[in-house]
Design a protein around this motif. Structure first.
Motif, mmCIF file in Angstrom:
data_model
loop_
_atom_site.group_PDB
_atom_site.id
_atom_site.type_symbol
_atom_site.label_atom_id
_atom_site.label_comp_id
_atom_site.label_asym_id
_atom_site.label_seq_id
_atom_site.Cartn_x
_atom_site.Cartn_y
_atom_site.Cartn_z
ATOM 1 N N LEU A 99 88.363 -14.755 25.085
ATOM 2 C CA LEU A 99 87.133 -15.423 24.663
ATOM 3 C C LEU A 99 87.395 -16.902 24.392
ATOM 4 O O LEU A 99 86.556 -17.762 24.707
ATOM 5 N N LEU A 100 88.558 -17.217 23.821
ATOM 6 C CA LEU A 100 88.913 -18.620 23.603
ATOM 7 C C LEU A 100 89.103 -19.347 24.935
ATOM 8 O O LEU A 100 88.691 -20.499 25.093
ATOM 9 N N ASP A 101 89.750 -18.665 25.901
ATOM 10 C CA ASP A 101 89.917 -19.264 27.226
ATOM 11 C C ASP A 101 88.558 -19.521 27.877
ATOM 12 O O ASP A 101 88.324 -20.600 28.447
ATOM 13 N N ALA A 102 87.659 -18.541 27.820
ATOM 14 C CA ALA A 102 86.336 -18.696 28.421
ATOM 15 C C ALA A 102 85.569 -19.833 27.756
ATOM 16 O O ALA A 102 84.891 -20.623 28.424
ATOM 17 N N LYS A 103 85.665 -19.936 26.448
ATOM 18 C CA LYS A 103 84.978 -21.009 25.722
ATOM 19 C C LYS A 103 85.547 -22.369 26.106
ATOM 20 O O LYS A 103 84.794 -23.347 26.274
ATOM 21 N N ALA A 104 86.871 -22.457 26.262
ATOM 22 C CA ALA A 104 87.490 -23.722 26.661
ATOM 23 C C ALA A 104 86.966 -24.171 28.017
ATOM 24 O O ALA A 104 86.693 -25.361 28.231
ATOM 25 N N ALA A 106 84.038 -23.214 29.461
ATOM 26 C CA ALA A 106 82.617 -23.528 29.335
ATOM 27 C C ALA A 106 82.393 -24.860 28.633
ATOM 28 O O ALA A 106 81.478 -25.615 28.996
ATOM 29 N N ASP A 107 83.220 -25.182 27.653
ATOM 30 C CA ASP A 107 83.051 -26.423 26.892
ATOM 31 C C ASP A 107 83.512 -27.648 27.665
ATOM 32 O O ASP A 107 83.016 -28.758 27.428
ATOM 33 N N SER A 114 77.319 -21.269 31.401
ATOM 34 C CA SER A 114 77.445 -20.374 30.247
ATOM 35 C C SER A 114 78.801 -19.695 30.277
ATOM 36 O O SER A 114 79.502 -19.693 31.300
ATOM 37 N N ILE A 115 79.161 -19.081 29.159
ATOM 38 C CA ILE A 115 80.385 -18.284 29.116
ATOM 39 C C ILE A 115 80.279 -17.096 30.064
ATOM 40 O O ILE A 115 81.264 -16.702 30.706
ATOM 41 N N SER A 170 93.243 -21.023 24.413
ATOM 42 C CA SER A 170 92.274 -21.975 24.979
ATOM 43 C C SER A 170 92.841 -22.684 26.205
ATOM 44 O O SER A 170 92.856 -23.912 26.293
ATOM 45 N N ASN A 190 95.182 -25.486 24.139
ATOM 46 C CA ASN A 190 94.192 -26.474 24.604
ATOM 47 C C ASN A 190 94.722 -27.312 25.770
ATOM 48 O O ASN A 190 94.540 -28.532 25.812
#
Length: 273
Positions: A99-104, A106-107, A114-115, A170, A190
């Motif tokens: 989920l952190l990877d997907a958010k990174a 998407a952001d 979207s995610i 991330s 990151n």
């Protein structure tokens, strides 16, 4: 059958007794990964998983993993059932990291809507997900299957991540085609990597198999397209930017900007009268 063919088939049967490992099939490994991804991220579903609840899907996946582990049982340090139990106990942590990877992604990617889109279609996310799954099996000392899983993802995405690499939270691979991340690579948190990046070794001698051969990338580093970073002693300091087409075999300090200079001439085409 002809006599030469019979002799050849007998030779193949005899040869099987000399193999060190018995392996599961690659199609079965691929099916396991794809069904596990649908369990973790039910944003996409096939007809079978759409009618199954999470408990039924888990049981099917447990049976599939045991089937994959069964040929390897002579080379496991514990029973396949214990390996499967340990693996599924790690699923919540795998899910949180992904989920952190997907958010990174998407952001940081302006093209990401979207995610859900990242999870469903981004090859970088898929390759990272398979790596994180395979890495857990590798840490459980399962031979060969982890590599089989990441090579399946390699074939699907063009991204080659060795399951033995160490990758922090991330992680963002953009586009991804041609990315290579070697076995002893260490990547911090990151970190962003673009297509064609190689994190590899300067020497490939078999005698170096147990040595750290691949670079260390510290936190908050960006590595642009087609950069090549080589060597087990090479450290890219945190918050650095590595430009496209850079060839790097020595360490750089934190907050460094490393770029490749080239000269391009643009001239008008002479018109012939």
């Amino acid at each position: 059958m002809s006599t030469p063919l019979v002799a050849f088939l007998n030779r193949l049967s005899a040869q099987q007794q000399h193999y060190q490992y018995r392996l599961p099939s690659r199609p079965d490994a691929g099916r396991f990964i794809d069904q596990l991804m649908r369990l973790l991220f039910p944003v996409t579903q096939d007809c079978q998983s759409a009618t199954a609840n999470a408990g039924e899907t888990y049981q099917r996946l447990n049976d599939q993993l045991l089937c994959l582990l069964h040929p390897l049982q002579p080379n496991l340090n514990t029973r396949a059932e214990a390996v499967a139990l340990r693996f599924f106990d790690e699923l919540p942590a795998i899910h949180d990291n992904l989920l952190l990877d997907a958010k990174a992604i998407a952001d940081n990617d302006p093209a990401a809507i979207s995610i859900e889109e990242v999870i469903a279609v981004y090859p970088g996310f898929y390759a990272i997900a398979v790596y994180r799954i395979a890495n857990v099996l590798l840490k459980a000392e399962v031979p060969l299957l982890p590599r089989m899983l990441t090579e399946y993802a390699h074939g699907q995405t063009g991204i080659d991540i060795h399951p033995g690499a160490t990758i922090g939270a991330s992680f963002f691979i953009d586009h991804g085609t041609g990315v290579v991340i070697g076995e002893t690579t260490i990547i911090g948190e990151n970190v962003r990597v673009y297509q064609g990046v190689t994190l590899g070794a300067t020497h490939v001698a078999k005698s170096l198999a147990q040595k750290k051969r691949h670079p260390t990338i510290e936190d908050n580093v960006v590595i642009y397209a087609n950069a090549t970073i080589l060597g087990g002693h090479t450290v890219v300091g945190h918050d650095s930017i590595i430009g496209g087409n850079v060839w790097l075999t020595e360490s750089v300090e934190p907050h460094s900007l490393v770029y490749h200079q080239s000269h391009i001439d643009v001239r008008p085409i002479l018109q012939q009268g």
